[in-house]
Design a protein around this motif. Structure first.
Motif, PDB file in Angstrom:
ATOM      1  N   LEU A 149      68.803  52.540 147.472  1.00 16.76           N
ATOM      2  CA  LEU A 149      67.531  53.154 147.085  1.00 16.76           C
ATOM      3  C   LEU A 149      66.617  53.299 148.286  1.00 16.76           C
ATOM      4  O   LEU A 149      66.589  52.414 149.165  1.00 16.76           O
ATOM      5  N   ARG A 150      65.862  54.401 148.295  1.00 20.20           N
ATOM      6  CA  ARG A 150      64.784  54.525 149.270  1.00 20.20           C
ATOM      7  C   ARG A 150      63.810  53.393 149.023  1.00 20.20           C
ATOM      8  O   ARG A 150      63.636  52.942 147.892  1.00 20.20           O
ATOM      9  N   LEU A 151      63.157  52.926 150.066  1.00 18.35           N
ATOM     10  CA  LEU A 151      62.244  51.801 149.915  1.00 18.35           C
ATOM     11  C   LEU A 151      61.128  52.106 148.914  1.00 18.35           C
ATOM     12  O   LEU A 151      60.750  51.231 148.134  1.00 18.35           O
ATOM     13  N   SER A 152      60.618  53.317 148.914  1.00 12.39           N
ATOM     14  CA  SER A 152      59.561  53.656 147.954  1.00 12.39           C
ATOM     15  C   SER A 152      60.080  53.576 146.517  1.00 12.39           C
ATOM     16  O   SER A 152      59.368  53.111 145.620  1.00 12.39           O
ATOM     17  N   ASP A 153      61.319  53.977 146.298  1.00 13.44           N
ATOM     18  CA  ASP A 153      61.905  53.880 144.961  1.00 13.44           C
ATOM     19  C   ASP A 153      62.203  52.426 144.600  1.00 13.44           C
ATOM     20  O   ASP A 153      62.025  52.021 143.446  1.00 13.44           O
ATOM     21  N   LEU A 154      62.630  51.646 145.569  1.00 13.62           N
ATOM     22  CA  LEU A 154      62.899  50.233 145.329  1.00 13.62           C
ATOM     23  C   LEU A 154      61.601  49.503 144.963  1.00 13.62           C
ATOM     24  O   LEU A 154      61.601  48.637 144.085  1.00 13.62           O
ATOM     25  N   ALA A 155      60.499  49.866 145.608  1.00 10.12           N
ATOM     26  CA  ALA A 155      59.201  49.267 145.262  1.00 10.12           C
ATOM     27  C   ALA A 155      58.842  49.571 143.805  1.00 10.12           C
ATOM     28  O   ALA A 155      58.367  48.694 143.082  1.00 10.12           O
ATOM     29  N   ALA A 156      59.093  50.798 143.377  1.00  8.44           N
ATOM     30  CA  ALA A 156      58.805  51.167 141.991  1.00  8.44           C
ATOM     31  C   ALA A 156      59.694  50.396 141.027  1.00  8.44           C
ATOM     32  O   ALA A 156      59.220  49.857 140.018  1.00  8.44           O
TER      33      ALA A 156
ATOM     34  N   VAL B 144      56.589  46.283 142.749  1.00  7.40           N
ATOM     35  CA  VAL B 144      55.856  45.603 143.808  1.00  7.40           C
ATOM     36  C   VAL B 144      55.224  46.626 144.746  1.00  7.40           C
ATOM     37  O   VAL B 144      55.644  47.782 144.806  1.00  7.40           O
ATOM     38  N   SER B 145      54.228  46.170 145.499  1.00  7.29           N
ATOM     39  CA  SER B 145      53.598  47.031 146.495  1.00  7.29           C
ATOM     40  C   SER B 145      54.557  47.233 147.669  1.00  7.29           C
ATOM     41  O   SER B 145      55.485  46.442 147.882  1.00  7.29           O
ATOM     42  N   ILE B 146      54.306  48.266 148.439  1.00  6.94           N
ATOM     43  CA  ILE B 146      55.129  48.539 149.618  1.00  6.94           C
ATOM     44  C   ILE B 146      55.046  47.378 150.606  1.00  6.94           C
ATOM     45  O   ILE B 146      56.054  46.978 151.189  1.00  6.94           O
ATOM     46  N   SER B 147      53.862  46.805 150.799  1.00 10.63           N
ATOM     47  CA  SER B 147      53.736  45.703 151.759  1.00 10.63           C
ATOM     48  C   SER B 147      54.515  44.474 151.290  1.00 10.63           C
ATOM     49  O   SER B 147      55.179  43.817 152.102  1.00 10.63           O
ATOM     50  N   ARG B 148      54.447  44.173 150.022  1.00 13.74           N
ATOM     51  CA  ARG B 148      55.215  43.036 149.506  1.00 13.74           C
ATOM     52  C   ARG B 148      56.710  43.316 149.589  1.00 13.74           C
ATOM     53  O   ARG B 148      57.504  42.438 149.927  1.00 13.74           O
ATOM     54  N   LEU B 149      57.096  44.548 149.276  1.00 14.07           N
ATOM     55  CA  LEU B 149      58.505  44.925 149.376  1.00 14.07           C
ATOM     56  C   LEU B 149      58.999  44.746 150.804  1.00 14.07           C
ATOM     57  O   LEU B 149      60.071  44.197 151.034  1.00 14.07           O
TER      58      LEU B 149
ATOM     59  N   VAL C   3      52.448  55.087 141.459  1.00 20.57           N
ATOM     60  CA  VAL C   3      51.706  54.022 140.794  1.00 20.57           C
ATOM     61  C   VAL C   3      52.071  52.687 141.412  1.00 20.57           C
ATOM     62  O   VAL C   3      51.213  51.853 141.678  1.00 20.57           O
ATOM     63  N   ALA C   4      53.345  52.474 141.702  1.00 17.96           N
ATOM     64  CA  ALA C   4      53.782  51.206 142.297  1.00 17.96           C
ATOM     65  C   ALA C   4      53.148  51.038 143.685  1.00 17.96           C
ATOM     66  O   ALA C   4      52.771  49.921 144.056  1.00 17.96           O
TER      67      ALA C   4
END
Length: 166
Positions: free
Chosen positions: A52-59, A63-68, A156-157
Motif C-alpha cells: 500500500l501507498r503510505l497515504s493509503d496505509l494511514a487511512a 492514523v495520521s501520516i506523522s504517526r504512520l 480524512v485520515a
C-alpha cells in the motif's frame, strides 16, 4: 449512573468500558509478546493483503501520516516492512511486508484470534455478534473511523491527529 443516561445506555457504556479496560489489554498481550503495539500489528495485517501507498496505509490504519511514519520506521528497522518508490508517482512511497513480517503475523494470528474469542466472541450468540458488529460500525462510521466496514478516505485520515494509543 452518568447524568442523563438511560438504563440500557448505562449498561452499554459500562460494558464498553469493561472491554476497553480489561479485555483489550488481554488481547494486546498477543502481539506485545512479539514487541509490537496494536497499531503496528494492524499495519502488518493490512500489508499482508497487498502493498500500500503510505497515504493509503494511514487511512487503513486510521492514523495520521506523522504517526504512520514513526510506526513504519520501526517496522522497517525490525525487518518486517520495506519501502519502495511508487512506480506511478515517484514522490510517493509504497510499503510492503517482508517474509519476516509475514512470519511474525503467522506466529501472532492464532493467539490473537483465540484471545478475541475468549474476551468477546465466546460470550455472544451469532445474533449478538451481528448486532454488535452493526452497532460498532454505526458508531465507527459516525466517528469517521470506518465506513460500512471500509477504512476512511485518506484525506480524512491525514487530517486526524495522533491518538497516542500505541
Amino acid at each position: 449512573m452518568a447524568e442523563g443516561l438511560g438504563e440500557d445506555e448505562e449498561r452499554a457504556w459500562q460494558g464498553l468500558l469493561a472491554v476497553m479496560l480489561v479485555g483489550i489489554p488481554q488481547v494486546e498481550r498477543t502481539f506485545r509478546a512479539h514487541g509490537l503495539v496494536h497499531v503496528e500489528y494492524g499495519l502488518l495485517r493490512a500489508l499482508a493483503s497487498r502493498p500500500l501507498r503510505l497515504s493509503d496505509l494511514a487511512a487503513v490504519g486510521n492514523v495520521s501520516i506523522s504517526r504512520l511514519s514513526h510506526r513504519v520506521s520501526k517496522l522497517v528497522d525490525r525487518g518486517y516492512v520495506r519501502l519502495r518508490p511508487d512506480a506511478s508517482d515517484g514522490r510517493a512511497s509504497v510499503a510492503e511486508i517482508t517474509d519476516e513480517g509475514r512470519a511474525v503475523i503467522a506466529a501472532i494470528a492464532p493467539h490473537h484470534t483465540r484471545a478475541l474469542r475468549e474476551v468477546l466472541f465466546d460470550h455472544l450468540t451469532p445474533e449478538q455478534t451481528a448486532a454488535l458488529a452493526e452497532a460498532m460500525q454505526a458508531v465507527g462510521t459516525k466517528l469517521g473511523a470506518c465506513l460500512d466496514g471500509r477504512p476512511r478516505s485518506r484525506d480524512v485520515a491525514a487530517q486526524r491527529g495522533d491518538r497516542g494509543d500505541g
